[in-house]
Design a protein around this motif. Sequence first.
Motif, short mmCIF file in Angstrom:
data_model
loop_
_atom_site.label_atom_id
_atom_site.label_comp_id
_atom_site.label_asym_id
_atom_site.label_seq_id
_atom_site.Cartn_x
_atom_site.Cartn_y
_atom_site.Cartn_z
N UNK A 272 0.83 -1.21 0.00
CA UNK A 272 0.00 0.00 0.00
C UNK A 272 0.87 1.25 0.00
N UNK A 273 1.95 1.18 0.77
CA UNK A 273 2.86 2.33 0.84
C UNK A 273 3.39 2.69 -0.54
N UNK A 274 3.89 1.68 -1.23
CA UNK A 274 4.45 1.96 -2.55
C UNK A 274 3.37 2.33 -3.57
N UNK A 275 2.18 1.81 -3.35
CA UNK A 275 1.08 2.15 -4.25
C UNK A 275 0.75 3.64 -4.15
N UNK A 276 0.58 4.13 -2.92
CA UNK A 276 0.23 5.55 -2.78
C UNK A 276 1.41 6.42 -3.18
N UNK A 277 2.61 5.93 -2.93
CA UNK A 277 3.79 6.70 -3.36
C UNK A 277 3.79 6.83 -4.88
N UNK A 278 3.49 5.73 -5.57
CA UNK A 278 3.46 5.77 -7.04
C UNK A 278 2.35 6.70 -7.52
N UNK A 279 1.19 6.63 -6.88
CA UNK A 279 0.08 7.51 -7.29
C UNK A 279 0.44 8.98 -7.07
N UNK A 280 1.06 9.25 -5.90
CA UNK A 280 1.44 10.63 -5.60
C UNK A 280 2.47 11.12 -6.60
N UNK A 281 3.45 10.26 -6.92
CA UNK A 281 4.48 10.68 -7.87
C UNK A 281 3.89 10.88 -9.26
N UNK A 282 2.89 10.08 -9.59
CA UNK A 282 2.20 10.27 -10.87
C UNK A 282 1.55 11.66 -10.90
N UNK A 283 0.88 11.99 -9.80
CA UNK A 283 0.26 13.31 -9.70
C UNK A 283 1.30 14.41 -9.88
N UNK A 284 2.42 14.23 -9.19
CA UNK A 284 3.49 15.22 -9.25
C UNK A 284 4.04 15.35 -10.66
N UNK A 285 4.31 14.20 -11.27
CA UNK A 285 4.86 14.20 -12.62
C UNK A 285 3.90 14.90 -13.58
N UNK A 286 2.61 14.54 -13.48
CA UNK A 286 1.63 15.13 -14.40
C UNK A 286 1.53 16.63 -14.18
N UNK A 287 1.56 17.06 -12.91
CA UNK A 287 1.43 18.49 -12.64
C UNK A 287 2.62 19.26 -13.18
N UNK A 288 3.82 18.73 -12.94
CA UNK A 288 5.03 19.41 -13.42
C UNK A 288 4.99 19.50 -14.94
#
Lengths: 439, 277
Positions: A272-288
Motif C-alpha cells: 500500500x505504501x508503494x502504491x500511494x507513493x506511485x500515485x502521488x508521484x504520478x500526480x506530481x509528474x503530471x502536474x510538473x
Amino acid sequence: MKAPSTHPIKPATSIPALLKTAFVNALIALVLFSLMIGIRTEAGSSGQLTYWTRFGDLASIVAAVFGGSIVIELLRQWIGPTGAEKLVPPAVQSGISFIGRYLAPALLIFTLLVPVMFYNQRYILDLAILVLTYVMLGWGLNVVVGLAGLLDLGYVAFYAVGAYSYGLLATNFGWSFWICLPLAGILAAFWGVLLGFPVLRLRGDYLAIVTLAFGEIIRLVIINWQDLTGGPNGVSGIPRPSFFGIPLDNSDDGLAARLGIEYSPTHRIVFLFYLILALALLTNWATIRLRRLPIGRAWEALREDEVACRALGINTTTTKLTAFATGAMFGGFAGAFFATRQGFISPESFTFQESALVLAIVVLGGMGSQLGVALAALAMIGGFELFRSLESYRMLVFGMAMVLIMIWRPRGLIGHRAPTVYLTKAQAISSDLVKEGHG
Amino acid sequence: MSGDKILNVDRLAMRFGGIVAVQDLSFAAERRKITALIGPNGAGKTTVFNCITGFYKPSGGAIRLTHDGGTTIALERLNDFRIAKQAKVARTFQNIRLFPGMTALENLMVAQHNALMRASGFTFLGLIGAPGYREAEKRAIDLATDWLKRVNLLDRADDAAGNFAYGDQRRLEIARAMCTEPALLCLDEPAAGLNARESAALSELLLSIRDELGTSILLIEHDMSVVMEISDHIVVMDHGVKIAEGTPREVRDDPKVIAAYLGADEEEAAAVMEGGS
C-alpha cells in the motif's frame, strides 16, 4: 542577515506608553476571560445550573497578560522594527535554492527507503501512508488552488466520489482495483466538470462558498441515498488491492506463497505504501508536465489576470474546467486508494474538515509549489502526530505553530515560483509578485 | 476616404442604464494604417475600444472586421475571448495588465496559447512529449525572442514582468499582443506615463509594426506628439459622438476640435495645436 546600519532607529517607547499598551491589553483580557474563566458553570445533580466564581484565576490571567505585553513590547524594540528587511540577500537566496535543489531528491530517496528502515514499526508505516495520501490530495488541489487560483473548499467531494466509485464497483461487480482506479479518476473528473459548469461564472468568495456547498451536497447525497451507498452505514467489505492479480494474503496462491517466503501482514502495508507513493508521484509528474504545457501556463495566467487572458483569446471557461477536472481526477485516484486501504468507507470520512485540512496543506506549503505542499503535508499530518504526547494541549501547540509559520512566512513554506520556460537562466520569482488569484 | 478598410464601425451605440456613453458613432480604419481615436477625457474612447474588443456588448450598431482574404466578421456578435481568437483582434490596456508573476518570456508564450494548444493536441500529445509539440514550442520561443528583441527587452527575458519599469511593461504588453499575430492591434493609451524618449521609441515601434508587418493599428492616445507623428487617420470624439475626422493636419486645424479641447482642458488644447508641427 544584519539590518543595515543606516536604518533609522525608532526611538524607544516611553514608559507611560508602554504601560498604557499593557493596560489596554489587560483590559481586553479581562473582558474576554471574565466569563470564560471568571465564572464556571456546570449542570447540577438534578439538572439545575450551578456556578461558582474563580476570580483568583481571572486575576492571575489578567496579570500575566499585563506583564506579557510589557515583555513582548520590550522584545520588539530590542529586535528592531518589523518589516525592516524585506529583501533576502543573494547569498541566502542561493543557499536556499541549493538546499531546494537537493531537498526534493533527498526526500524522495528517504521516502523510498521508509518501508526498509521501519519495516517492523507498523505505526510509522501507517502514518507514512496517511502522510502520502495527504501529499497526493495536496498536489491534486494545488492544480486548482495553487496554479489556477480557484478557491475550492469542497475538494473532499471528489475524494468521496473516487472512494465510492471504487467501493461500489468493486463490491457490486467484483471489478479489480486496477480497472476501478482509472474509472474512479474519470468519474471524479466528470463530477468536477459537472460542478464547474454552473459554478465557474462565480469568482472569489462566491466560488468558495458554492464549492463548499457542493462538498456538503455530495456527503448528504451519500448519507441519504441508502439503496446505493448504504447511507450512514457505509460500504464495507471493499476488496484489498492485489499485486496485479496476485492477492497479498495467507492463501496458497498469495504473493508470499508464490515467492516462497513466510507470509506477514506487513507485506500488504508495504505494498500500500508503494502504491500511494506511485500515485502521488504520478500526480506530481503530471502536474510538473502540465505546468510546462500551454494549458498549465494558461492556468497560471488565469490566476495572474483573467481579463488579460480573455484579451489574448484564451477560453477562460474551458481553462478553468480543465483545472477543476484535473484536480478532481487526482482526488478521485486518492479516494480509490483510501477505499482499498480502509476496506470500509462511510460518509463520516468525507466531512468539510478534510477539505479544510487539504486546503491548509496547500496554503501552508506555498500555493503552486510541489515541494512546499509535500513538506506541509508532512508537517500537518506528521506534526500533528508528533504532538500526541501533549494530549489535550496538542491542538493548542499545533495552532500556535501554524500562527507562527503564517507570521514568519505568510506566502507559505516555499513562496517563490519557478518559471516554466527560460532563455538563459531560470530564476525564482519572488512571491511578492505572484498573484493568489481571485476565483 | 478610399482604400481597403479593415474595420468598419457603423452607428455604434453604447448605453449604460440611462447614460449614453457612445451614440451613433461611425468610422473606419484602413488596412496597414494607423488610426487614432482621440478626444477629451470622458469622450467615450475606451468604451468604443471595449465594444470592439468584446469586453462590452454594444447596445446598437455594427462593427465589421474584414480580414485579408475578404472574410468579414461581425464583432458585435462575437463575445469575449473569441474576438481575439477568431477575429484576431489584440488589445492592450490603459492600466497595464501583464501577468506580473510570470517572466517576460512566459507572458509572450501565454499569448501564443491557441496555436500551442493545437500543436500540443489539446494537451494530450504534449503530455506524452510528442516531437511535433516540441517543434511548435521551439517556434513559439523563437517568435517570443524575436519580439523581445524588437521591444529591446531580450536581456530581461527571464525576469518577472512585475519587476519591470513602467515603460518596459508598456512595451512588453505590446509585444505580448503582437505575439497573438493579430490582424488589428488596439492600443489603449500606449504612451501614458512615458517620458519623451520612451514616447519616441514607442512611435518608432508602432511605425515598424505597421510598415514591416503590415498590421493595422487602432489607438487611443492623449500624447499628441505621438498621435500627430504616426497617425494616418484621426477620429475625434467628444461626449460620445464623433466631431471630426481626417488626416492629422485636417484635424489639427478643425475649429470644432480646438473648441472641444479648449472646453475640456487648456493644456490638451495647446498640445493639439503644437503637436506634430
